[in-house]
Design an enzyme around this catalytic site. Structure first.
Site, mmCIF file in Angstrom:
data_model
loop_
_atom_site.group_PDB
_atom_site.id
_atom_site.type_symbol
_atom_site.label_atom_id
_atom_site.label_comp_id
_atom_site.label_asym_id
_atom_site.label_seq_id
_atom_site.Cartn_x
_atom_site.Cartn_y
_atom_site.Cartn_z
ATOM 1 N N SER A 150 2.942 -4.350 -1.635
ATOM 2 C CA SER A 150 2.078 -3.881 -0.557
ATOM 3 C C SER A 150 1.213 -2.737 -1.081
ATOM 4 C CB SER A 150 2.914 -3.384 0.632
ATOM 5 O OG SER A 150 2.111 -2.699 1.577
ATOM 6 N N TYR A 164 10.221 1.759 3.482
ATOM 7 C CA TYR A 164 9.287 0.660 3.213
ATOM 8 C C TYR A 164 8.339 1.025 2.081
ATOM 9 C CZ TYR A 164 5.704 -2.889 3.888
ATOM 10 O OH TYR A 164 4.802 -3.928 3.682
#
Length: 267
Positions: A150, A164
């Protein structure tokens, strides 16, 4: 040069974790369009998986329910793949989790779930599928493993998603280290770092695409074609010389965003 053979995936067998929705489903559509013979998808929610199978056809998309947050689930998925196929050409480790909570309240359960599914699972599932991937790399093309990272592993975002963001940075480094080992077996490992794409993971892009687009240099969120094209490139002959790298697909957020200048005397 023959563009069809350069970007085609004719006859190849793929497995996409978390392939029933969002970015995973975009990968499914792209790999099928490029010629994959069969695309296996895994997911915890069987109803969503069945909807995706019905959409693309059960002769092309095969679902295997799996909870990949647990080692037993990874082993079961790998064993089932070995029963069904003699080789695996493409593995896309897309399944993931996110957890947001204020710093002083952030709990251990959220931390473990996020780090396990985002970092531990790609490593150990690839390990469990190693023999099938080796068999896939014995033909006229290398096998491919793509980890989905990401842009949140490349720069911080405003949200308190500590685990995350840390996990996605770890995936980028894990990609490099695994690539160094697996290239010895003719398995190429790379990763894709998506930006804003409409998905359950990115609710802002899904519910307010215009607001998200305003913060992106390209002035739009990503489409299924953008994500599919990235996967096709890396999975095909076109991407055979891209080893251990992370392809950022974000409309310029990481590499083309100008900084905000406050109190600029010239302004």
């Amino acid at each position: 040069m023959d563009i069809g053979s350069l970007f085609g995936l004719n006859g190849r067998i793929a497995l996409i974790t978390g392939g029933s929705r969002g970015i995973g489903k975009m990968f499914v559509e792209g790999l099928l369009a490029a010629g994959c013979a069969r695309v296996y998808i895994s997911a915890r929610k069987v109803d969503q998986m069945q909807e995706t199978i019905a959409e693309f056809g059960e002769d092309k998309v095969i679902g295997i329910p799996a909870d990949l947050s647990q080692m037993d689930g990874m082993i079961a998925l790998a064993d089932e793949m070995a029963k069904r196929e003699e080789k695996l050409d493409i593995l896309i480790n897309n399944a993931g989790a996110a957890w947001g909570q204020p710093y002083l309240e952030f709990n251990e359960a959220g931390w473990h779930r996020t780090m396990d599914l985002n970092v531990k699972t790609p490593f150990f599932l690839t390990q469990k599928l190693h023999d099938l991937l080796v068999a896939g790399g014995k033909g006229d093309h290398p096998a491919k493993v793509i980890h989905v990272s990401s842009i949140d592993g490349q720069r911080i975002n405003p949200w308190e998603t500590y685990a995350y963001q840390a996990s996605k940075a770890a995936v980028i480094q894990l990609t490099r280290r695994m690539a160094a080992r697996l290239i010895q077996d003719n398995i190429i490992v790379s990763s894709i770092a998506p930006g804003a794409f409409a998905s359950e993971m990115n609710k802002a892009a899904k519910s307010a695409p215009d607001a998200s687009a305003a913060m992106i240099p390209a002035k739009r969120i990503g489409t299924a074609e953008d994500m599919a094209a990235a996967a096709i490139y890396l999975c095909s002959r076109a991407g055979d010389y891209v080893v251990g790298d992370t392809l950022t697909v974000d409309g310029g957020v990481v590499n083309a965003s100008l900084p905000n200048i406050f109190n600029d005397p010239a302004g």
